[in-house]
Scaffold this active site. Structure first.
Site, PDB file in Angstrom:
ATOM      1  N   HIS A  47      54.089  50.808  76.216  1.00  0.00           N
ATOM      2  CA  HIS A  47      54.344  49.178  75.988  1.00  0.00           C
ATOM      3  C   HIS A  47      53.572  48.312  76.739  1.00  0.00           C
ATOM      4  O   HIS A  47      53.381  48.714  77.639  1.00  0.00           O
ATOM      5  CB  HIS A  47      55.907  49.090  76.097  1.00  0.00           C
ATOM      6  CG  HIS A  47      56.345  47.732  75.673  1.00  0.00           C
ATOM      7  ND1 HIS A  47      56.152  46.663  76.046  1.00  0.00           N
ATOM      8  CD2 HIS A  47      57.004  47.745  74.387  1.00  0.00           C
ATOM      9  CE1 HIS A  47      56.886  45.684  75.097  1.00  0.00           C
ATOM     10  NE2 HIS A  47      57.205  46.241  74.185  1.00  0.00           N
TER      11      HIS A  47
ATOM     12  N   ASP B  15      60.774  51.805  69.114  1.00  0.00           N
ATOM     13  CA  ASP B  15      60.431  52.305  67.836  1.00  0.00           C
ATOM     14  C   ASP B  15      60.543  53.830  67.881  1.00  0.00           C
ATOM     15  O   ASP B  15      60.629  54.601  66.577  1.00  0.00           O
ATOM     16  CB  ASP B  15      58.810  52.007  67.485  1.00  0.00           C
ATOM     17  CG  ASP B  15      58.693  50.487  67.024  1.00  0.00           C
ATOM     18  OD1 ASP B  15      57.908  49.709  67.698  1.00  0.00           O
ATOM     19  OD2 ASP B  15      59.339  50.132  66.315  1.00  0.00           O
TER      20      ASP B  15
HETATM   21  C1  SDX Z   1      56.335  47.073  69.777  1.00  0.00           C
HETATM   22  O1  SDX Z   1      54.903  43.597  72.643  1.00  0.00           O
HETATM   23  C2  SDX Z   1      56.237  43.887  72.352  1.00  0.00           C
HETATM   24  O2  SDX Z   1      56.906  43.388  72.724  1.00  0.00           O
HETATM   25  C3  SDX Z   1      56.246  44.635  71.248  1.00  0.00           C
HETATM   26  C4  SDX Z   1      57.565  45.415  70.521  1.00  0.00           C
HETATM   27  C5  SDX Z   1      58.241  44.116  70.236  1.00  0.00           C
HETATM   28  O3  SDX Z   1      59.510  44.318  70.223  1.00  0.00           O
HETATM   29  O4  SDX Z   1      57.839  43.001  69.580  1.00  0.00           O
HETATM   30  O5  SDX Z   1      58.064  45.837  71.868  1.00  0.00           O
HETATM   31  C6  SDX Z   1      57.399  46.140  69.456  1.00  0.00           C
HETATM   32  O6  SDX Z   1      55.176  46.807  69.249  1.00  0.00           O
HETATM   33  C7  SDX Z   1      56.380  48.488  70.502  1.00  0.00           C
HETATM   34  C8  SDX Z   1      54.928  49.307  70.563  1.00  0.00           C
HETATM   35  C9  SDX Z   1      54.894  50.144  69.291  1.00  0.00           C
HETATM   36  N1  SDX Z   1      53.798  50.775  69.304  1.00  0.00           N
HETATM   37  C10 SDX Z   1      53.830  52.103  69.444  1.00  0.00           C
HETATM   38  O7  SDX Z   1      54.745  52.774  69.783  1.00  0.00           O
HETATM   39  C11 SDX Z   1      52.297  52.640  69.172  1.00  0.00           C
HETATM   40  C12 SDX Z   1      52.008  53.682  70.465  1.00  0.00           C
HETATM   41  N2  SDX Z   1      51.508  52.912  71.445  1.00  0.00           N
HETATM   42  C13 SDX Z   1      50.246  52.626  72.176  1.00  0.00           C
HETATM   43  O8  SDX Z   1      49.689  52.289  71.039  1.00  0.00           O
HETATM   44  C14 SDX Z   1      50.283  51.743  73.380  1.00  0.00           C
HETATM   45  O9  SDX Z   1      51.279  52.161  74.051  1.00  0.00           O
HETATM   46  C15 SDX Z   1      50.649  50.104  73.298  1.00  0.00           C
HETATM   47  C16 SDX Z   1      49.532  49.618  72.532  1.00  0.00           C
HETATM   48  C17 SDX Z   1      51.841  49.894  72.851  1.00  0.00           C
HETATM   49  C18 SDX Z   1      50.387  49.816  74.575  1.00  0.00           C
HETATM   50  O10 SDX Z   1      49.276  49.992  75.018  1.00  0.00           O
HETATM   51  P1  SDX Z   1      48.961  49.733  76.586  1.00  0.00           P
HETATM   52  O11 SDX Z   1      50.327  49.838  77.335  1.00  0.00           O
HETATM   53  O12 SDX Z   1      48.210  48.441  76.642  1.00  0.00           O
HETATM   54  O13 SDX Z   1      48.241  50.887  77.209  1.00  0.00           O
HETATM   55  P2  SDX Z   1      46.667  50.970  76.880  1.00  0.00           P
HETATM   56  O14 SDX Z   1      46.487  50.890  75.462  1.00  0.00           O
HETATM   57  O15 SDX Z   1      45.961  50.110  77.675  1.00  0.00           O
HETATM   58  O16 SDX Z   1      46.467  52.309  77.440  1.00  0.00           O
HETATM   59  C19 SDX Z   1      46.519  52.921  78.841  1.00  0.00           C
HETATM   60  C20 SDX Z   1      46.583  54.330  78.633  1.00  0.00           C
HETATM   61  C21 SDX Z   1      45.207  54.828  77.898  1.00  0.00           C
HETATM   62  O17 SDX Z   1      45.004  56.197  78.561  1.00  0.00           O
HETATM   63  P3  SDX Z   1      43.514  56.203  79.439  1.00  0.00           P
HETATM   64  O18 SDX Z   1      42.520  55.431  78.750  1.00  0.00           O
HETATM   65  O19 SDX Z   1      44.120  55.417  80.617  1.00  0.00           O
HETATM   66  O20 SDX Z   1      43.199  57.461  79.489  1.00  0.00           O
HETATM   67  O21 SDX Z   1      47.676  54.920  78.092  1.00  0.00           O
HETATM   68  C22 SDX Z   1      47.231  55.664  76.926  1.00  0.00           C
HETATM   69  C23 SDX Z   1      46.063  55.017  76.654  1.00  0.00           C
HETATM   70  O22 SDX Z   1      45.190  56.080  75.818  1.00  0.00           O
HETATM   71  N3  SDX Z   1      48.468  55.398  76.028  1.00  0.00           N
HETATM   72  C24 SDX Z   1      49.031  56.388  75.114  1.00  0.00           C
HETATM   73  C25 SDX Z   1      49.951  55.819  74.338  1.00  0.00           C
HETATM   74  N4  SDX Z   1      49.820  54.472  75.065  1.00  0.00           N
HETATM   75  C26 SDX Z   1      48.920  54.236  75.777  1.00  0.00           C
HETATM   76  N5  SDX Z   1      48.631  57.785  75.230  1.00  0.00           N
HETATM   77  C27 SDX Z   1      49.229  58.326  74.270  1.00  0.00           C
HETATM   78  N6  SDX Z   1      50.213  57.835  73.494  1.00  0.00           N
HETATM   79  C28 SDX Z   1      50.459  56.570  73.652  1.00  0.00           C
HETATM   80  N7  SDX Z   1      51.544  55.961  72.707  1.00  0.00           N
END
Ligand code: SDX
Length: 394
Positions: free
Chosen positions: A271, A328
């Site tokens: 998140h 989710d």
């Molecule tokens: C919602 O904003 C809100 O409030 C949204 C929401 C709402 O109520 O409106 O809460 C609803 O959108 C919830 C989120 C739903 N999405 C997902 O579940 C999709 C999977 N999640 C990711 O895409 C990700 O976690 C995000 C986009 C939600 C958040 O990304 P971040 O916190 O900005 O993290 P990042 O993309 O900067 O990644 C940081 C690290 C990376 O690894 P490194 O480059 O450091 O090696 O964490 C990893 C990412 O690759 N990472 C994940 C991951 N999420 C981040 N690795 C594996 N699986 C994941 N889900």
């Protein structure tokens, strides 16, 4: 420094706006609507009551809630001509596209004031959207199934009416499942608002141009459809089904995620704000268990989801990155058990989020200090350079 937030050039990190609606502490896993903890609202409130709270800022008295409910019931019907609108879409049109288009189209049927600064006009649009969006959502589903559209039955409240229009049969009395209606009502409460997430920021940004509520909400629905945002609940179910179809090897799937093979992510985890357990996910997980226990239905995908969660929460890769289940991760399993196909999951998210979008639009349009307006950028392109005629380019 912009106001009370430091602009860190390395990573542009600024507060988008001020707001008095929802408070999140991502590190502590706290979520409050207008100061009320989500756990208390989930336990004791209803979706209608929570919607009133978000929009008007206070919990309603019994009289105010009754008036809110009865006025909504009078707005559930769509203008008859709007039904032709659904015939224009292919059977396999994604319901989120139909919903976003339907909300934009809704505004064209009303020639009364669209002035965002006219409180009466915005109030009327608020009731029309709150009451008619579930009708549009139900019709999008029915058309995709080739089934007749059912008029709303205003003996029902908003959530019950949505279930009637979605699952009802015109020739049979509707056997409304009170447990299912209660669980859906709870899930709508949990989705009702969430500060400046992608879709809410979209509603505010579009509305800040003085676009009306229909146009701003339609844009918010499009933003929510993305798999990294509201589309994640469907993506979680696809992920679980894929793991199951490949033999259910959770350790192997987690290995692929950690190695970023084919860009695979653990959907429903992580998140932008929560770097702790999403408090909504805790409640959804409990609801999932109660639903399946009550139906004495063991759900292999629930077992798989729990094994996946347990494995990830013990793995340094996820712990170091503060990746926890978000709202989710379990919702899709519940929606599927209710009889919804996965392309309707994000539509359900939109129905729940609507009162929050409306509240945020109304706050923005009434208080310039809360407008996102026009975000700036950190320019990283070429420095100034002079034009070169095409025949002199190398
Ligand atoms: C919602 O904003 C809100 O409030 C949204 C929401 C709402 O109520 O409106 O809460 C609803 O959108 C919830 C989120 C739903 N999405 C997902 O579940 C999709 C999977 N999640 C990711 O895409 C990700 O976690 C995000 C986009 C939600 C958040 O990304 P971040 O916190 O900005 O993290 P990042 O993309 O900067 O990644 C940081 C690290 C990376 O690894 P490194 O480059 O450091 O090696 O964490 C990893 C990412 O690759 N990472 C994940 C991951 N999420 C981040 N690795 C594996 N699986 C994941 N889900």
């Amino acid at each position: 420094t912009t106001g009370d937030v430091t602009l860190d050039v390395g990573f542009v990190n600024t507060a988008a706006c001020k707001s008095a609606i929802t408070y999140i502490d991502g590190d502590a896993g706290i979520l409050r609507y207008r100061g009320y903890p989500i756990e208390q609202l989930a336990e004791s409130s209803s979706f209608l009551e929570t919607s009133y709270l978000l929009i008007y800022g206070e919990l309603p008295t019994a009289e105010q809630l009754s008036a809110f409910d009865s006025r909504l019931r009078r707005h559930t019907l769509l203008v008859e001509d709007m039904k032709n609108f659904f015939d224009g879409f292919p059977r396999d049109a994604h319901p989120m596209s139909v919903l976003a288009s339907g909300v934009a189209a809704l505004g064209t049927f009303y020639q009364d004031s669209h002035d965002p600064y006219d409180p009466e006009a915005v109030e009327t649009q608020t009731f029309r959207l709150m009451a008619k969006l579930p009708t549009i959502a139900a019709y999008a589903f029915r058309k995709s199934q080739g089934r007749s559209l059912l008029y709303p039955n205003n003996d029902y409240n908003l959530v019950e009416n949505f279930l009637w229009m979605t699952f009802g049969q015109p020739t049979e009395p509707f056997d409304l499942d009170p447990d299912l209606a209660k669980a859906l009502d709870l899930l709508f409460i949990l989705h009702a608002d969430h500060e400046q997430n992608c879709s809410t920021s979209t509603v505010r940004l579009v509305g800040s141009s003085e676009a009306d509520l229909f146009a701003s909400i339609s844009a918010g629905i499009q933003a929510l459809s993305g798999p990294l945002h509201g589309g994640a609940n469907s993506a979680v179910l696809s992920m679980l089904n894929k793991i199951k179809s490949e033999g259910g090897d959770v350790a192997e799937f987690v290995r692929k995620v950690k190695n970023k093979e084919d860009g695979v992510k653990l959907m429903g985890f992580g998140h932008r704000v929560y770097k702790n357990y999403d408090p909504r996910a805790t409640i959804v997980k409990k609801t999932a268990h109660e639903m399946f226990e009550k139906r004495a239905a063991s759900n292999p995908l629930l077992e798989l989801a729990m094994e996946l969660e347990a494995t990830a929460l013990e793995d340094d890769y996820f712990v170091e990155r503060k990746l926890y289940p978000n709202v989710d991760f379990y919702t899709g399993l519940i929606y599927e058990s209710m009889g919804f196909p996965s392309d309707m999951f994000t539509v359900l998210f939109a129905i729940g989020r609507l009162p929050g979008w409306i509240a945020q639009y109304r706050e923005m349009i009434n208080d310039p200090a809360t407008k996102i307006g026009r975000p700036r950028q950190v320019y990283t392109g070429s420095a100034e350079r002079s034009f070169v005629p095409v025949d002199e380019r190398g």
